[in-house]
Design a protein around this motif. Structure first.
Motif, PDB file in Angstrom:
ATOM      1  N   ASN A  49       0.812  -1.213   0.000  1.00  0.00           N
ATOM      2  CA  ASN A  49       0.000   0.000   0.000  1.00  0.00           C
ATOM      3  C   ASN A  49       0.847   1.264   0.000  1.00  0.00           C
ATOM      4  O   ASN A  49       0.392   2.320  -0.437  1.00  0.00           O
ATOM      5  CB  ASN A  49      -0.932   0.011   1.219  1.00  0.00           C
ATOM      6  N   ASP A  50       2.076   1.158   0.480  1.00  0.00           N
ATOM      7  CA  ASP A  50       2.924   2.348   0.556  1.00  0.00           C
ATOM      8  C   ASP A  50       3.415   2.807  -0.804  1.00  0.00           C
ATOM      9  O   ASP A  50       3.793   3.976  -0.978  1.00  0.00           O
ATOM     10  CB  ASP A  50       4.124   2.087   1.472  1.00  0.00           C
ATOM     11  N   ILE A  51       3.409   1.925  -1.792  1.00  0.00           N
ATOM     12  CA  ILE A  51       3.870   2.321  -3.131  1.00  0.00           C
ATOM     13  C   ILE A  51       2.801   2.148  -4.200  1.00  0.00           C
ATOM     14  O   ILE A  51       2.984   2.597  -5.326  1.00  0.00           O
ATOM     15  CB  ILE A  51       5.127   1.530  -3.550  1.00  0.00           C
ATOM     16  N   ALA A  52       1.671   1.500  -3.829  1.00  0.00           N
ATOM     17  CA  ALA A  52       0.642   1.209  -4.831  1.00  0.00           C
ATOM     18  C   ALA A  52       0.095   2.482  -5.463  1.00  0.00           C
ATOM     19  O   ALA A  52      -0.089   2.562  -6.686  1.00  0.00           O
ATOM     20  CB  ALA A  52      -0.492   0.399  -4.212  1.00  0.00           C
ATOM     21  N   GLY A  53      -0.185   3.487  -4.647  1.00  0.00           N
ATOM     22  CA  GLY A  53      -0.738   4.730  -5.182  1.00  0.00           C
ATOM     23  C   GLY A  53       0.206   5.432  -6.127  1.00  0.00           C
ATOM     24  O   GLY A  53      -0.203   6.016  -7.126  1.00  0.00           O
ATOM     25  N   THR A  54       1.494   5.368  -5.826  1.00  0.00           N
ATOM     26  CA  THR A  54       2.484   6.052  -6.651  1.00  0.00           C
ATOM     27  C   THR A  54       2.614   5.419  -8.022  1.00  0.00           C
ATOM     28  O   THR A  54       2.745   6.117  -9.034  1.00  0.00           O
ATOM     29  CB  THR A  54       3.853   6.037  -5.950  1.00  0.00           C
ATOM     30  N   PHE A  55       2.557   4.102  -8.071  1.00  0.00           N
ATOM     31  CA  PHE A  55       2.851   3.396  -9.320  1.00  0.00           C
ATOM     32  C   PHE A  55       1.618   2.973 -10.100  1.00  0.00           C
ATOM     33  O   PHE A  55       1.747   2.480 -11.212  1.00  0.00           O
ATOM     34  CB  PHE A  55       3.692   2.152  -9.028  1.00  0.00           C
TER      35      PHE A  55
END
Length: 347
Positions: A186-192
């Motif tokens: 979840n910590d990188i899902a939004g970014t990518f």
């Protein structure tokens, strides 16, 4: 397609265009790019007047309209440089492999770069923007070598269809792996999430400045390889007979193409089909001489991606359709046409 290492028959060499025709088309390409650049600055989810455009170009951002124009400027510049890089990269890939189906997206090069970046962020804690570019280029290079190796297996060597199938399978596998890495995090899902589709919506002058040195090197290497690529088009044996170091030429030109792919993917995500459409159109307009078709491919690629970004902004107002979706909608039918064409062997 003539297998690598064999000479092409004389009738497979396409007719060259007169110099005045080439110059004319280059001027047209410059004017078209200028028109799309103006459209990209002026058009978007918010309507603006020409007065807003001129004042915003002067640095004013006191109104919402002027602020919208100011935000569109780096987006337009990113679309231009990424489109130019992808167009030139596709033209060089097709010249190196003598494969009319070669494209960074179709051959899985862009998706290899994406997987490398996502994996480095998720498992190695990569946070440096410059590190993204280096990792993306490494992933693009590994993917290109892997696809070409797989496509070369069996009888006939690296035929266009075998390379396309190997690239499509590799790209699909890498896309699944990217999703498998991103979704649980979840910590990188939004970014990518949007970056996976491919787009220029998150453009900034900082991101453009980050990739400019890498793109400059890639452009220089590819453009300086133009004359040697003309020799390769005659076949490896004839090129060697003309004094060309075939392996070195192919490796150097491919390296320049990979640098362009990796740097572009690092900031804009995996945008496909630009490198397929553009070189074909350029060969029709200015001929097969790489000294002309390569710079023309860069101009045409910049125009195509800028136009696709404008279309993505206006067709679903006030939302944006990412440019990677627009290029896929345009490029997929063209790819099918090329595969079905009997002329797929003649590049």
């Amino acid at each position: 397609m003539t297998p690598v290492g064999t000479a092409r028959p004389p009738d497979a060499v396409l007719v060259r265009r007169p110099a005045r025709v080439r110059v004319l088309w280059l001027l047209v390409a410059v004017l078209v790019l200028a028109a799309f650049t103006v459209a990209s600055v002026a058009l978007g989810s918010r309507d603006v007047t020409w007065t807003d455009v001129w004042t915003a170009l002067g640095g004013a951002d006191g109104s919402l309209e002027q602020a919208a124009v100011v935000k569109r400027i780096p987006r337009t510049l990113l679309a231009i440089v990424v489109g130019a890089a992808l167009g030139l990269s596709g033209a060089v890939m097709q010249g190196v492999t003598r494969n009319p189906l070669a494209d960074p997206g179709i051959l899985g090069v862009n998706m290899g770069a994406s997987l490398a970046v996502v994996s480095a962020v998720a498992f190695l804690g990569l946070t440096s923007p410059t590190g993204y570019v280096w990792v993306a280029m490494a992933g693009a290079a590994v993917s290109a070598v892997f696809v070409y190796t797989v496509g070369s297996l069996g009888r006939g060597g690296a035929t266009p269809l075998k390379l396309a199938l190997a690239g499509a399978a590799t790209s699909a596998a890498f896309a699944s792996l990217v999703s498998a890495v991103v979704l649980p995090r979840n910590d990188i899902a939004g970014t990518f999430r949007l970056w996976q589709v491919g787009g220029v919506g998150g453009a900034s002058y900082e991101r453009i400045g980050l990739i400019l040195p890498f793109l400059a090197v890639g452009f220089a290497v590819c453009l300086l390889s133009a004359r040697a690529l003309n020799s390769l088009a005659l076949g490896d044996e004839l090129a060697a007979g003309l004094g060309e170091r075939v392996v070195l030429i192919r490796a150097t030109a491919a390296l320049g193409s990979v640098v362009l792919c990796g740097a572009s993917t690092a900031v804009a995500g995996p945008i496909a089909f630009v490198g397929l459409l553009v070189p074909h159109a350029c060969r029709i307009l200015v001929g097969v001489d790489h000294r002309w078709s390569l710079p023309f491919s860069a101009l045409a690629g910049a125009s195509l991606l800028t136009a696709a970004d404008v279309v993505g902004r206006v067709v679903a107002r006030p939302e944006d359709v990412e440019v990677g979706i627009i290029t896929a909608l345009i490029g997929a039918p063209f790819f099918i046409h090329i595969v079905r064409s009997q002329k797929v062997r003649d590049l």
